[in-house]
Each structure stands twice: as C-alpha cells, then as structure tokens.
Design a protein around this motif. Structure first.
Motif, PDB file in Angstrom:
ATOM      1  N   VAL A  31      92.272  -2.747  34.040  1.00 37.59           N
ATOM      2  CA  VAL A  31      90.891  -2.557  34.447  1.00 37.59           C
ATOM      3  C   VAL A  31      90.602  -1.063  34.528  1.00 37.59           C
ATOM      4  O   VAL A  31      91.324  -0.318  35.185  1.00 37.59           O
ATOM      5  CB  VAL A  31      90.630  -3.228  35.818  1.00 37.59           C
ATOM      6  CG1 VAL A  31      89.195  -2.983  36.272  1.00 37.59           C
ATOM      7  CG2 VAL A  31      90.924  -4.722  35.755  1.00 37.59           C
ATOM      8  N   VAL A  64      78.239  -3.330  37.749  1.00 40.42           N
ATOM      9  CA  VAL A  64      78.105  -3.677  39.163  1.00 40.42           C
ATOM     10  C   VAL A  64      76.730  -3.206  39.648  1.00 40.42           C
ATOM     11  O   VAL A  64      76.393  -2.019  39.498  1.00 40.42           O
ATOM     12  CB  VAL A  64      79.225  -2.995  40.000  1.00 40.42           C
ATOM     13  CG1 VAL A  64      79.077  -3.317  41.476  1.00 40.42           C
ATOM     14  CG2 VAL A  64      80.595  -3.421  39.474  1.00 40.42           C
ATOM     15  N   LYS A  98      96.085  -7.779  32.480  1.00 38.70           N
ATOM     16  CA  LYS A  98      94.743  -7.217  32.328  1.00 38.70           C
ATOM     17  C   LYS A  98      94.695  -5.829  32.948  1.00 38.70           C
ATOM     18  O   LYS A  98      95.100  -5.639  34.090  1.00 38.70           O
ATOM     19  CB  LYS A  98      93.679  -8.143  32.914  1.00 38.70           C
ATOM     20  CG  LYS A  98      93.561  -8.219  34.418  1.00 38.70           C
ATOM     21  CD  LYS A  98      92.416  -9.161  34.809  1.00 38.70           C
ATOM     22  CE  LYS A  98      92.256  -9.262  36.301  1.00 38.70           C
ATOM     23  NZ  LYS A  98      91.299 -10.263  36.707  1.00 38.70           N
ATOM     24  N   TYR A 126      89.063  -4.857  30.788  1.00 44.77           N
ATOM     25  CA  TYR A 126      87.782  -4.899  31.492  1.00 44.77           C
ATOM     26  C   TYR A 126      87.382  -3.490  31.892  1.00 44.77           C
ATOM     27  O   TYR A 126      88.209  -2.718  32.371  1.00 44.77           O
ATOM     28  CB  TYR A 126      87.879  -5.757  32.767  1.00 44.77           C
ATOM     29  CG  TYR A 126      88.191  -7.197  32.469  1.00 44.77           C
ATOM     30  CD1 TYR A 126      87.170  -8.114  32.230  1.00 44.77           C
ATOM     31  CD2 TYR A 126      89.503  -7.644  32.409  1.00 44.77           C
ATOM     32  CE1 TYR A 126      87.455  -9.440  31.935  1.00 44.77           C
ATOM     33  CE2 TYR A 126      89.803  -8.964  32.117  1.00 44.77           C
ATOM     34  CZ  TYR A 126      88.770  -9.855  31.883  1.00 44.77           C
ATOM     35  OH  TYR A 126      89.060 -11.163  31.581  1.00 44.77           O
ATOM     36  N   TYR A 163      85.808  -2.485  43.843  1.00 43.41           N
ATOM     37  CA  TYR A 163      85.469  -3.648  43.018  1.00 43.41           C
ATOM     38  C   TYR A 163      86.537  -3.867  41.947  1.00 43.41           C
ATOM     39  O   TYR A 163      87.019  -4.979  41.743  1.00 43.41           O
ATOM     40  CB  TYR A 163      84.087  -3.459  42.371  1.00 43.41           C
ATOM     41  CG  TYR A 163      83.650  -4.639  41.550  1.00 43.41           C
ATOM     42  CD1 TYR A 163      82.829  -5.620  42.094  1.00 43.41           C
ATOM     43  CD2 TYR A 163      84.074  -4.797  40.225  1.00 43.41           C
ATOM     44  CE1 TYR A 163      82.438  -6.725  41.343  1.00 43.41           C
ATOM     45  CE2 TYR A 163      83.694  -5.891  39.472  1.00 43.41           C
ATOM     46  CZ  TYR A 163      82.866  -6.852  40.036  1.00 43.41           C
ATOM     47  OH  TYR A 163      82.496  -7.947  39.300  1.00 43.41           O
ATOM     48  N   GLY A 164      86.900  -2.800  41.245  1.00 41.70           N
ATOM     49  CA  GLY A 164      87.918  -2.892  40.199  1.00 41.70           C
ATOM     50  C   GLY A 164      89.261  -3.342  40.749  1.00 41.70           C
ATOM     51  O   GLY A 164      89.950  -4.170  40.145  1.00 41.70           O
ATOM     52  N   VAL A 209      84.638  -1.446  34.312  1.00 41.23           N
ATOM     53  CA  VAL A 209      83.683  -1.572  35.410  1.00 41.23           C
ATOM     54  C   VAL A 209      82.815  -0.318  35.446  1.00 41.23           C
ATOM     55  O   VAL A 209      83.327   0.801  35.508  1.00 41.23           O
ATOM     56  CB  VAL A 209      84.418  -1.738  36.764  1.00 41.23           C
ATOM     57  CG1 VAL A 209      83.421  -1.767  37.921  1.00 41.23           C
ATOM     58  CG2 VAL A 209      85.286  -2.985  36.760  1.00 41.23           C
ATOM     59  N   GLY A 224      93.009  -7.837  41.441  1.00 45.01           N
ATOM     60  CA  GLY A 224      93.692  -8.728  42.375  1.00 45.01           C
ATOM     61  C   GLY A 224      95.197  -8.677  42.205  1.00 45.01           C
ATOM     62  O   GLY A 224      95.786  -7.604  42.064  1.00 45.01           O
ATOM     63  N   GLU A 254      89.776  -5.148  43.507  1.00 44.81           N
ATOM     64  CA  GLU A 254      89.679  -6.563  43.877  1.00 44.81           C
ATOM     65  C   GLU A 254      89.624  -7.455  42.647  1.00 44.81           C
ATOM     66  O   GLU A 254      90.170  -8.553  42.639  1.00 44.81           O
ATOM     67  CB  GLU A 254      88.471  -6.792  44.788  1.00 44.81           C
ATOM     68  CG  GLU A 254      88.683  -6.180  46.167  1.00 44.81           C
ATOM     69  CD  GLU A 254      87.438  -6.212  47.047  1.00 44.81           C
ATOM     70  OE1 GLU A 254      86.360  -6.635  46.577  1.00 44.81           O
ATOM     71  OE2 GLU A 254      87.561  -5.796  48.214  1.00 44.81           O
ATOM     72  N   PHE A 255      88.952  -6.975  41.595  1.00 43.53           N
ATOM     73  CA  PHE A 255      88.856  -7.738  40.346  1.00 43.53           C
ATOM     74  C   PHE A 255      90.244  -7.929  39.734  1.00 43.53           C
ATOM     75  O   PHE A 255      90.584  -9.005  39.262  1.00 43.53           O
ATOM     76  CB  PHE A 255      87.921  -7.036  39.363  1.00 43.53           C
ATOM     77  CG  PHE A 255      87.735  -7.789  38.080  1.00 43.53           C
ATOM     78  CD1 PHE A 255      86.887  -8.887  38.014  1.00 43.53           C
ATOM     79  CD2 PHE A 255      88.420  -7.413  36.932  1.00 43.53           C
ATOM     80  CE1 PHE A 255      86.724  -9.598  36.834  1.00 43.53           C
ATOM     81  CE2 PHE A 255      88.260  -8.117  35.745  1.00 43.53           C
ATOM     82  CZ  PHE A 255      87.405  -9.213  35.701  1.00 43.53           C
ATOM     83  N   ILE A 289      81.691  -4.858  32.669  1.00 41.44           N
ATOM     84  CA  ILE A 289      81.145  -5.432  33.896  1.00 41.44           C
ATOM     85  C   ILE A 289      80.287  -4.352  34.555  1.00 41.44           C
ATOM     86  O   ILE A 289      80.781  -3.284  34.889  1.00 41.44           O
ATOM     87  CB  ILE A 289      82.264  -5.843  34.874  1.00 41.44           C
ATOM     88  CG1 ILE A 289      83.187  -6.877  34.219  1.00 41.44           C
ATOM     89  CG2 ILE A 289      81.674  -6.360  36.178  1.00 41.44           C
ATOM     90  CD1 ILE A 289      84.479  -7.111  34.971  1.00 41.44           C
TER      91      ILE A 289
END
Length: 126
Positions: A4, A123, A2, A91, A20-21, A93, A26, A23-24, A121
């Motif tokens: 991001v 935020v 994936k 994805y 955020y991106g 963000v 990961g 951590e998303f 997504i």
C-alpha cells in the motif's frame, strides 16, 4: 501480498491518510509506503520549516512501520507512477483535494496510468 502506497501532500492531513493506509493493510502480508513528491518550485509540504516537516513524516513512518520516500521532481505524476512500479504497489491511497478541477485531473490521469497495476483509493476530506 499487498503493498500500500500512501501519497501525502500537506502535513496537517497526512496522518489520517497514513492511518487509513495502515488500517487498510491490516494484518495482510505486505508493506506500507509513505510517499511525498514535491515539485521543485514548491516548499516541502507547504512548510517553511522543511526540517520539521521531514522529521514529522519520519516519526509517522516509524510509528506506523512504513517505508518513507521523499523526492523532488518536476514530473510529479510520472515519479508517482515510477514508485508504484518500483515498489510493486497494489493499492494507492490519496486524499481528496479542495482544489476540485486540478485534483480531478491529477487523480484521473494517475488512475489511468496505473489502472493495470494498482487500485487507486481516494479518501474523502471529511
């Protein structure tokens, strides 16, 4: 895999979106892309000190292990869609904007254009 893509606009809010991106994503296999598309008529990141703003974004990209893309375009939405396709993004963000009407239109238009390619997504601001 994936990929991001984090879309940043204003310097003061962009680190939380990048984080955020990051951590998303990961530990999943994929890449993090930080994207800023500035319209030709606006100052970069709303900042008179464009060099400082670019340096800040570059440092954040290094800190989070992200690819950084900064472009100017008269067609911001089309440019974002092109970058989603070019970078095989799964994805996207975006940060919630204070400009409700304009932002809703942009977000819904963007979401519609990428609906078969990537998930959007948004935020919340707080």
């Amino acid at each position: 895999m994936k990929n991001v893509m984090v879309c940043v606009t204003q310097q003061k809010t962009c680190e939380r979106l990048i984080k955020y991106g990051h951590e998303f994503l990961g530990n999943d296999e994929g890449e993090l892309f930080i994207i800023h598309v500035a319209h030709y008529q606006f100052k970069f990141l709303g900042n008179n000190q464009e060099g400082e703003a670019l340096e800040y974004l570059y440092e954040k990209a290094l800190e989070y292990g992200a690819n950084l893309t900064v472009v100017r375009s008269n067609h911001v939405l089309d440019t974002l869609v092109d970058l989603v396709n070019k970078n095989d993004i799964s994805y996207v963000v975006l940060g919630e904007s204070g400009e409700a009407k304009t932002a809703e239109n942009l977000i819904s238009s963007f979401s519609e254009k990428i609906k078969d390619i990537a998930k959007l997504i948004v935020v919340p601001a707080h």
